[in-house]
Design a protein around this motif. Structure first.
Motif, PDB file in Angstrom:
ATOM      1  N   MET A   1      -5.135  -7.635 -12.228  1.00 43.83           N
ATOM      2  CA  MET A   1      -5.396  -8.205 -13.574  1.00 43.83           C
ATOM      3  C   MET A   1      -6.838  -8.157 -13.655  1.00 43.83           C
ATOM      4  O   MET A   1      -7.592  -8.746 -12.782  1.00 43.83           O
ATOM      5  N   VAL A   2      -7.308  -7.914 -14.734  1.00 42.16           N
ATOM      6  CA  VAL A   2      -8.814  -7.868 -15.140  1.00 42.16           C
ATOM      7  C   VAL A   2      -9.112  -9.431 -15.468  1.00 42.16           C
ATOM      8  O   VAL A   2      -8.127 -10.187 -16.061  1.00 42.16           O
ATOM      9  N   GLN A   3     -10.178  -9.847 -15.828  1.00 40.36           N
ATOM     10  CA  GLN A   3     -10.708 -11.080 -16.135  1.00 40.36           C
ATOM     11  C   GLN A   3     -10.231 -11.581 -17.462  1.00 40.36           C
ATOM     12  O   GLN A   3     -10.173 -10.827 -18.364  1.00 40.36           O
ATOM     13  N   ALA A   4      -9.517 -12.716 -17.476  1.00 42.72           N
ATOM     14  CA  ALA A   4      -9.074 -13.353 -18.640  1.00 42.72           C
ATOM     15  C   ALA A   4      -7.593 -12.624 -19.095  1.00 42.72           C
ATOM     16  O   ALA A   4      -7.018 -13.231 -20.330  1.00 42.72           O
ATOM     17  N   GLU A   5      -7.064 -11.689 -18.450  1.00 37.79           N
ATOM     18  CA  GLU A   5      -5.995 -10.841 -19.015  1.00 37.79           C
ATOM     19  C   GLU A   5      -4.826 -12.054 -18.642  1.00 37.79           C
ATOM     20  O   GLU A   5      -4.732 -12.546 -17.757  1.00 37.79           O
ATOM     21  N   PHE A   6      -4.061 -11.778 -19.799  1.00 42.14           N
ATOM     22  CA  PHE A   6      -2.632 -12.435 -19.665  1.00 42.14           C
ATOM     23  C   PHE A   6      -1.288 -11.332 -19.485  1.00 42.14           C
ATOM     24  O   PHE A   6      -1.435 -10.344 -19.973  1.00 42.14           O
ATOM     25  N   ARG A   7      -0.343 -11.809 -18.770  1.00 41.34           N
ATOM     26  CA  ARG A   7       0.788 -11.095 -18.666  1.00 41.34           C
ATOM     27  C   ARG A   7       1.993 -11.914 -18.499  1.00 41.34           C
ATOM     28  O   ARG A   7       1.968 -12.942 -18.205  1.00 41.34           O
ATOM     29  N   GLU A   8       3.241 -11.314 -19.098  1.00 44.13           N
ATOM     30  CA  GLU A   8       4.511 -12.091 -19.062  1.00 44.13           C
ATOM     31  C   GLU A   8       4.927 -11.814 -17.501  1.00 44.13           C
ATOM     32  O   GLU A   8       4.904 -10.760 -16.834  1.00 44.13           O
ATOM     33  N   LEU A   9       5.358 -12.917 -16.948  1.00 48.31           N
ATOM     34  CA  LEU A   9       5.820 -12.964 -15.532  1.00 48.31           C
ATOM     35  C   LEU A   9       7.571 -12.938 -15.493  1.00 48.31           C
ATOM     36  O   LEU A   9       8.060 -13.878 -16.253  1.00 48.31           O
ATOM     37  N   SER A  10       8.065 -12.133 -14.875  1.00 46.17           N
ATOM     38  CA  SER A  10       9.571 -12.091 -14.790  1.00 46.17           C
ATOM     39  C   SER A  10       9.929 -12.887 -13.805  1.00 46.17           C
ATOM     40  O   SER A  10       9.630 -12.855 -12.636  1.00 46.17           O
ATOM     41  N   LEU A  11      10.811 -14.091 -14.040  1.00 48.11           N
ATOM     42  CA  LEU A  11      11.291 -14.915 -13.397  1.00 48.11           C
ATOM     43  C   LEU A  11      12.443 -14.257 -12.302  1.00 48.11           C
ATOM     44  O   LEU A  11      12.803 -14.784 -11.037  1.00 48.11           O
ATOM     45  N   ALA A  12      13.051 -13.140 -12.847  1.00 47.84           N
ATOM     46  CA  ALA A  12      14.487 -12.768 -12.264  1.00 47.84           C
ATOM     47  C   ALA A  12      13.860 -12.497 -10.507  1.00 47.84           C
ATOM     48  O   ALA A  12      14.810 -12.806  -9.613  1.00 47.84           O
ATOM     49  N   PRO A  13      12.948 -11.244 -10.364  1.00 42.72           N
ATOM     50  CA  PRO A  13      12.609 -11.213  -8.898  1.00 42.72           C
ATOM     51  C   PRO A  13      12.436 -12.556  -7.926  1.00 42.72           C
ATOM     52  O   PRO A  13      12.494 -12.447  -6.710  1.00 42.72           O
ATOM     53  N   LEU A  14      11.883 -13.356  -8.645  1.00 44.52           N
ATOM     54  CA  LEU A  14      11.500 -14.745  -7.948  1.00 44.52           C
ATOM     55  C   LEU A  14      12.529 -15.429  -7.605  1.00 44.52           C
ATOM     56  O   LEU A  14      12.686 -16.178  -6.326  1.00 44.52           O
ATOM     57  N   LEU A  15      13.584 -15.636  -8.369  1.00 44.24           N
ATOM     58  CA  LEU A  15      14.796 -16.196  -8.228  1.00 44.24           C
ATOM     59  C   LEU A  15      15.558 -15.587  -7.100  1.00 44.24           C
ATOM     60  O   LEU A  15      16.400 -16.195  -6.304  1.00 44.24           O
ATOM     61  N   LEU A  16      15.431 -14.224  -6.836  1.00 43.98           N
ATOM     62  CA  LEU A  16      16.367 -13.588  -5.900  1.00 43.98           C
ATOM     63  C   LEU A  16      15.785 -14.063  -4.409  1.00 43.98           C
ATOM     64  O   LEU A  16      16.436 -13.487  -3.354  1.00 43.98           O
ATOM     65  N   LEU A  17      14.539 -14.159  -4.539  1.00 39.10           N
ATOM     66  CA  LEU A  17      13.835 -14.463  -2.983  1.00 39.10           C
ATOM     67  C   LEU A  17      14.380 -15.666  -2.554  1.00 39.10           C
ATOM     68  O   LEU A  17      15.004 -16.674  -3.188  1.00 39.10           O
ATOM     69  N   GLN A  18      14.665 -15.805  -1.204  1.00 36.61           N
ATOM     70  CA  GLN A  18      14.873 -16.756  -0.285  1.00 36.61           C
ATOM     71  C   GLN A  18      13.923 -17.966  -0.693  1.00 36.61           C
ATOM     72  O   GLN A  18      12.807 -17.942  -0.556  1.00 36.61           O
ATOM     73  N   ASP A  19      14.434 -19.226  -0.854  1.00 35.16           N
ATOM     74  CA  ASP A  19      13.723 -20.414  -0.876  1.00 35.16           C
ATOM     75  C   ASP A  19      12.664 -20.611   0.570  1.00 35.16           C
ATOM     76  O   ASP A  19      13.208 -20.327   1.521  1.00 35.16           O
ATOM     77  N   ALA A  20      11.468 -20.863   0.430  1.00 35.36           N
ATOM     78  CA  ALA A  20      10.784 -21.072   1.434  1.00 35.36           C
ATOM     79  C   ALA A  20       9.761 -22.118   1.343  1.00 35.36           C
ATOM     80  O   ALA A  20       9.479 -22.409   0.216  1.00 35.36           O
TER      81      ALA A  20
END
Length: 322
Positions: A297-316
């Motif tokens: 990401m360049v300075q001050a850039e914004f992007r949408e974050l997909s939660l689906a891949p994060l939800l598939l990860l094991q809680d840690a």
């Protein structure tokens, strides 16, 4: 539903000096905040978000005289990309349904959460100054943390200030590159990134999986908070609708039960740092592969974050960075 966007901070004093500043003891100091150019970058990004994603009009900021649109830096133009977000949120305005009746589009609810590093916090505050006039006009709802909020370390005495709209979460801090690289020229980032590619951890450098664990926890918590704030707004709207005048109530009774208003759009904005966000955006690729999984990401850039891949990860467990 909830949408999560990540925002990299604008140009910082350390960026301008070409040195690494990732130790919390240094990064949280006020003097390690944004440069004037960094504030301009952040403002342009916030304006782009309002017009392209929220599709709302831009209103004058009454306390932002120090920020203007001069000195545009095309190399670090934060507005060059709107990742999947254009037109995502419907504007809060009256529209016509199929019967020609006026209907109310729910006001989007925004939650701003920043790393406690000065450069990320100041970027979020610039965004808050852009968003606040829209909040005052009722075009969006800018969530303000309660004084006892566990992640709110902002100065909340002045609830009209941009600072009051920003929650802080240390889990969004920059990746800690350790005492050997702290203060070194930014070219030394390559040492850590080369070790990442070999799946090796340099002495004192926070590993990509550890960064992902804490940043993932912060992102999921932010999404849950935004949903909760939107539900509060929906209930408040339903209560207002239920307390309308007798004529409106009688009209509703004549035409049948009034359907419950749809929930407002919930938006969480996370203000953080280059490596932290690139690692957070990497899944489903392994965190070690963040440099090749997604563009930096360049300075001050914004992007949408997909939660689906994060939800598939094991809680840690997600301890604070060392």
């Amino acid at each position: 539903t909830v949408s999560v966007f990540v925002v990299r901070h604008g140009e910082s004093v350390a960026n301008a000096a070409g040195r690494i500043c990732a130790d919390p003891a240094a990064g949280t100091r006020p003097e390690e905040g944004l440069t004037p150019n960094g504030r301009r970058q952040a403002r342009r990004a916030a304006c782009r978000f309002v017009s392209a994603v929220l599709r709302l009009p831009l209103l004058d900021q009454d306390d932002d005289d120090e920020i203007d649109d001069h000195g545009r830096d095309s190399e670090h133009d934060s507005n060059r990309q709107v990742s999947g977000g254009a037109g995502l949120i419907a504007p809060a305005a009256a529209t016509d349904d199929d019967d020609g009746a006026a209907t109310s589009v729910p006001t989007p609810v925004l939650v701003l959460i920043a790393s406690d590093f000065a450069r990320a916090r100041e970027t979020a505050e610039v965004w808050a100054r852009v968003l606040r006039p829209l909040h005052r006009r009722g075009l969006l709802y800018l969530s303000t943390p309660a004084p006892d909020d566990s992640v709110a370390a902002a100065a909340l005495a002045d609830t009209a200030s941009a600072t009051a709209a920003v929650r802080l979460d240390a889990r969004l801090r920059e990746r800690n590159f350790g005492p050997v690289l702290e203060g070194a020229p930014v070219a030394r980032y390559d040492d850590a990134w080369a070790a990442d590619a070999r799946r090796e951890q340099l002495q004192g450098v926070e590993s990509p999986p550890a960064v992902l664990a804490r940043a993932r926890a912060a992102a999921l918590a932010a999404a849950a908070l935004a949903e909760a704030e939107a539900e509060v707004a929906r209930r408040a709207g339903a209560q207002r609708a239920a307390s309308d005048d007798d004529a409106a109530a009688n009209t509703a009774a004549d035409t049948g039960a009034t359907p419950a208003p749809p929930p407002p759009a919930a938006v969480a904005l996370l203000f953080a740092h280059g490596d932290t966000l690139q690692i957070l955006l990497a899944p489903p690729a392994p965190a070690w592969d963040h440099r090749v999984a997604v563009p930096h990401m360049v300075q001050a850039e914004f992007r949408e974050l997909s939660l689906a891949p994060l939800l598939l990860l094991q809680d840690a467990d997600a301890p604070l960075p060392p």
